[in-house]
Design an enzyme around this catalytic site. Structure first.
Site, mmCIF file in Angstrom:
data_model
loop_
_atom_site.group_PDB
_atom_site.id
_atom_site.type_symbol
_atom_site.label_atom_id
_atom_site.label_comp_id
_atom_site.label_asym_id
_atom_site.label_seq_id
_atom_site.Cartn_x
_atom_site.Cartn_y
_atom_site.Cartn_z
ATOM 1 N N GLY A 109 0.677 -1.291 -0.037
ATOM 2 C CA GLY A 109 -0.213 -0.079 0.173
ATOM 3 C C GLY A 109 0.920 1.232 -0.053
ATOM 4 O O GLY A 109 2.128 1.358 0.292
ATOM 5 N N LYS A 133 3.839 -1.528 -10.065
ATOM 6 C CA LYS A 133 3.488 0.186 -9.861
ATOM 7 C C LYS A 133 5.209 0.768 -9.734
ATOM 8 O O LYS A 133 5.059 1.970 -10.492
ATOM 9 C CB LYS A 133 2.808 0.789 -8.453
ATOM 10 C CG LYS A 133 3.423 0.064 -7.302
ATOM 11 C CD LYS A 133 4.421 0.934 -6.651
ATOM 12 C CE LYS A 133 5.112 0.334 -5.474
ATOM 13 N NZ LYS A 133 5.883 1.004 -4.722
ATOM 14 N N ASP A 192 -1.073 2.836 -4.193
ATOM 15 C CA ASP A 192 0.448 2.834 -4.043
ATOM 16 C C ASP A 192 0.881 3.505 -5.213
ATOM 17 O O ASP A 192 2.130 3.905 -5.417
ATOM 18 C CB ASP A 192 0.856 1.254 -3.870
ATOM 19 C CG ASP A 192 2.305 1.203 -3.235
ATOM 20 O OD1 ASP A 192 2.774 1.984 -2.752
ATOM 21 O OD2 ASP A 192 2.764 -0.018 -3.195
#
Length: 337
Positions: free
Chosen positions: A132, A186, A239
């Site tokens: 997260g 990400k 995130d």
């Protein structure tokens, strides 16, 4: 209060150790460098990785692996060190002790998620994944942060009970695949967002990369068994936002330098800490080919990082792709199921 050990005394391990000690736990922060751990004991500060944050009295910096005899062990080592670290700690872990992995990446060569690596090496221990939007610099200073723990329901709730505080809110999610892949992939998009910034592009470009980046993260994630809605949560879009926009982000910082024309080797040396997006780009690119998943941003990142492609030309290639209908991809991913 249960005893907790944190294995890995970098920025994130130190921040979590501070958080948990301030919450009343007895915490052992285990590092490898005797001199560094001794300085931390005397100065009550990790001056290299988390300067300005006081280490509470309940936090013991140590190199003693016997301190892994704890109720909960938090793994906070780089993704490429997870398997080796698991083999080192295995003789010291209590069978049944929960191991929480905080690294965000994929294993090079095997393409395994890190929870799979830990399950292979630590078969007697339940494994959970913490992910997260959570920069160490802010968690260490007790700023409100919200994360997600991925595991089976019983293990996830146990981690939630032991690690959640009034400033560190933890949600549970049984979709371990989605939680891990969102956190790992990400970093690639953050690198690309940084490259765009280094090239002098503006907010429009960065917003496009983040939005289209999320689409390809979800495409690969669903192809590998993740739930589509996980990528709309904390370990996905949450995130992604913080890593692409924050000044704390190593991946974004490295991308900016690459966009300004610095060689990768120099960039990694200047950052001074692990840039997970570099390894993740290679593994994700290989997985996209293996699973026949379209990941154009990741493909261009791979070419820039490992084939010497010019970042300006990579942008041109992305912008001149064939026409698409945006909602076609939503249907392809079964986003609305």
């Amino acid at each position: 209060m249960p005893n907790i050990a944190v294995y890995g005394a970098g920025s994130w391990g130190s921040a979590l150790a501070v958080l948990l000690a301030n919450a009343g736990h007895q915490v052992s922060l285990i590092g490898r460098d005797p001199d560094a751990m001794e300085r931390m004991r005397k100065q009550r500060e990790n001056t290299h990785y988390l300067p300005g944050v006081v280490l509470p009295s309940r936090l013991l910096p140590t190199t003693d692996l016997k301190q892994l005899n704890a109720d909960l062990v938090v793994f906070s080592v780089p993704s490429h060190s997870v398997r080796e670290a698991a083999r080192i700690v295995k003789p010291y872990l209590v069978p049944g002790c929960i191991v929480v992995n905080t690294a965000k990446g994929l294993e090079d060569g095997t393409h395994l998620r890190l929870s799979q690596v830990l399950t292979e090496e630590l078969s007697q221990n339940p494994i959970a994944v913490l992910s997260g939007p959570s920069h160490a610099e802010e968690v260490g200073r007790d700023m409100p942060t919200t994360v997600v723990v991925g595991s089976d329901v019983e293990t996830a709730v146990a981690v939630q009970d032991m690690m959640m505080t009034s400033k560190f809110r933890i949600y549970t999610n049984p979709d371990v695949i989605g939680v891990e892949l969102g956190g790992a992939l990400k970093n690639i998009i953050a690198l690309c967002t940084g490259i765009a910034e280094g090239l002098g592009f503006g907010d429009n470009t960065k917003a496009a990369l983040m939005t289209r980046g999320l689409a390809e993260i979800a495409r690969l994630g669903v192809a590998l068994g993740g739930h589509p809605l996980t990528f709309a949560g904390l370990s996905g879009v949450g995130d992604l936002i913080v890593t692409c926009t924050s000044l704390h982000s190593r991946n974004r910082r490295a991308g900016v330098a690459l966009g300004q024309g610095k060689p990768l080797e120099i960039v990694l040396k200047d950052v001074g800490m692990v840039v997970e997006g570099v390894r993740a780009a290679r593994v994700a690119y290989q997985l996209s080919k293996e699973k026949n998943v379209s990941m154009p941003i990741t493909e261009q990142a791979y070419k820039v990082l490992f084939e010497g492609a010019d970042p300006q030309e990579a942008v041109v290639d992305l912008m001149s792709r064939g026409k698409r209908h945006e909602l076609e991809e939503v249907v392809e991913m079964s986003w609305l199921r």
